[in-house]
Design a protein around this motif. Structure first.
Motif, PDB file in Angstrom:
ATOM      1  N   LEU A 189      -2.401   9.867  -4.307  1.00 35.20           N
ATOM      2  CA  LEU A 189      -2.833   8.697  -3.939  1.00 35.20           C
ATOM      3  C   LEU A 189      -1.207   8.044  -4.047  1.00 35.20           C
ATOM      4  CD1 LEU A 189      -4.874   6.629  -2.832  1.00 35.20           C
ATOM      5  CD2 LEU A 189      -5.390   6.344  -5.254  1.00 35.20           C
ATOM      6  N   GLY A 190      -1.553   7.226  -3.335  1.00 38.04           N
ATOM      7  CA  GLY A 190       0.028   6.263  -3.280  1.00 38.04           C
ATOM      8  C   GLY A 190      -0.461   5.050  -2.319  1.00 38.04           C
ATOM      9  N   LEU A 191       0.047   3.793  -2.473  1.00 41.79           N
ATOM     10  CA  LEU A 191       0.384   2.728  -1.284  1.00 41.79           C
ATOM     11  C   LEU A 191       1.304   2.830  -0.644  1.00 41.79           C
ATOM     12  CD1 LEU A 191       0.171   0.080  -4.150  1.00 41.79           C
ATOM     13  CD2 LEU A 191      -1.773   1.273  -2.982  1.00 41.79           C
ATOM     14  N   LEU A 192       0.931   2.281   0.580  1.00 41.45           N
ATOM     15  CA  LEU A 192       1.768   1.957   1.461  1.00 41.45           C
ATOM     16  C   LEU A 192       2.086   0.144   1.568  1.00 41.45           C
ATOM     17  CD1 LEU A 192       3.773   2.506   4.438  1.00 41.45           C
ATOM     18  CD2 LEU A 192       2.053   2.167   5.546  1.00 41.45           C
ATOM     19  N   LEU A 208      -1.788  -2.777  -8.533  1.00 40.31           N
ATOM     20  CA  LEU A 208      -3.284  -1.794  -8.582  1.00 40.31           C
ATOM     21  C   LEU A 208      -2.842  -0.130  -8.985  1.00 40.31           C
ATOM     22  CD1 LEU A 208      -3.535  -1.736  -4.468  1.00 40.31           C
ATOM     23  CD2 LEU A 208      -5.153  -2.921  -6.323  1.00 40.31           C
ATOM     24  N   LYS A 209      -1.906  -0.753 -10.060  1.00 45.20           N
ATOM     25  CA  LYS A 209      -1.566   0.586 -11.142  1.00 45.20           C
ATOM     26  C   LYS A 209      -1.012   1.987 -10.487  1.00 45.20           C
ATOM     27  CE  LYS A 209      -2.274  -1.690 -14.647  1.00 45.20           C
ATOM     28  NZ  LYS A 209      -1.286  -2.697 -15.234  1.00 45.20           N
ATOM     29  N   LEU A 210      -0.973   2.112  -8.919  1.00 42.23           N
ATOM     30  CA  LEU A 210      -0.434   3.036  -8.060  1.00 42.23           C
ATOM     31  C   LEU A 210       0.913   2.654  -7.487  1.00 42.23           C
ATOM     32  CD1 LEU A 210      -3.761   3.107  -6.253  1.00 42.23           C
ATOM     33  CD2 LEU A 210      -2.862   4.684  -7.857  1.00 42.23           C
ATOM     34  N   PRO A 211       1.440   3.800  -7.292  1.00 45.22           N
ATOM     35  CA  PRO A 211       3.301   3.887  -6.634  1.00 45.22           C
ATOM     36  C   PRO A 211       3.298   3.272  -5.405  1.00 45.22           C
ATOM     37  CG  PRO A 211       2.365   6.160  -6.933  1.00 45.22           C
ATOM     38  CD  PRO A 211       1.218   5.329  -7.849  1.00 45.22           C
TER      39      PRO A 211
END
Length: 291
Positions: A189-192, A208-211
């Motif tokens: 799971l990651g971000l776009l 969001l504590k996500l890359p």
């Protein structure tokens, strides 16, 4: 090549982003429009060029016949997005009521996506649309969860705004749990990030504590063309959106490759049931009959 699924908490440009990535990729590409709430590329970018007799819904009937029928139906329902046929679309649903019929089709379709990526060396992008929850879990009908389980990467599409980040935050726990329990792990799971709003990539990642695995610029003119179709804007092929989308596909491939090495994934062998898909994709005519 990776299988990348794009999702969102609310309309954040998932379809436009997925289409931009598919069109910008330097490799053969398949874009599957699998949003249970209905597809928009058919009536938007393709300007109703593709009839309702063509697309995702028809795979449900084929799946009930058997794997061979599904494999052949899948290949038959791909629509070219470019003249050479290197980029192809599986058009989405024309009616959200059709989503229930696909509940048992998603796992088989996920396997086809995996074979396209590992055996046909394609970039595969899945537009999974807006995620729906049911009692704190992914909704069994309104979310194509098996496609997320089998994806190399799952990108939560967000904008750099308070509203977008707030809505996305509610999905983090159920989505992380889903990928940990049924997928390839929560690190898929990651971000776009769509670069619209006051927050930059590092701020979004911290919030969001996500890359942030990739970012696309806010390019209204190009985005409108991908959303609504019509005359191609002047300079579109050199637009910021396509240039950054091309870079994004390379970044996503690198992230997926690192995950594969770290987890020592072995490519799945192509099953005999899917031989029809690979054969037809490798020898596909430049065009397909209009359905």
């Amino acid at each position: 090549m990776p299988v990348t699924a794009l999702v969102s908490a609310k309309s954040s440009g998932v379809t436009t982003s997925a289409l931009a990535l598919a069109l910008a990729s330097g490799r053969p590409t398949t874009l599957a429009e699998c949003d249970p709430s209905g597809g928009t590329i058919r009536s938007g970018f393709l300007q109703n060029e593709v009839s309702a007799g063509f697309g995702l819904y028809h795979l449900a009937k084929a799946e009930r016949v058997g794997p061979d029928a599904l494999a052949n139906a899948f290949a038959s329902h791909l629509w070219p997005l470019d003249d050479a046929g290197h980029r192809q679309l599986l058009p989405g649903l024309t009616d959200p009521a059709q989503a229930a019929a696909l509940s048992r089709t998603w796992p088989s379709l996920a396997h086809i996506m995996r074979v396209l990526a590992t055996q046909a060396s394609q970039d595969v992008f899945i537009d999974a649309g807006r995620l729906a929850l049911d009692a704190g879990r992914l909704h069994p009908t309104l979310t194509p969860a098996p496609l997320l389980h089998q994806a190399d990467l799952v990108l939560l599409v967000v904008r750099g705004t308070d509203q977008s980040l707030t809505l996305a935050r509610h999905l983090l726990k159920p989505l992380t749990a889903e990928l940990s329990e049924h997928g390839s792990g929560s690190d898929a799971l990651g971000l776009l990030l769509i670069e619209s709003g006051p927050y930059r990539a590092h701020q979004v990642a911290e919030s969001l504590k996500l890359p942030v695995m990739a970012a696309l610029p806010f390019d209204p003119e190009s985005a409108t063309y991908l959303t609504q179709g019509g005359p191609q804007p002047r300079g579109y092929k050199r637009s910021q959106l396509l240039r950054h989308a091309r870079t994004a596909t390379q970044q996503l491939e690198a992230v997926a490759a690192r995950r594969q090495v770290q987890r020592q994934y072995a490519p799945e062998p192509a099953s005999t049931q899917l031989a029809g898909v690979l054969e037809r994709l490798n020898h596909k005519r430049k065009g397909v009959p209009h359905g």
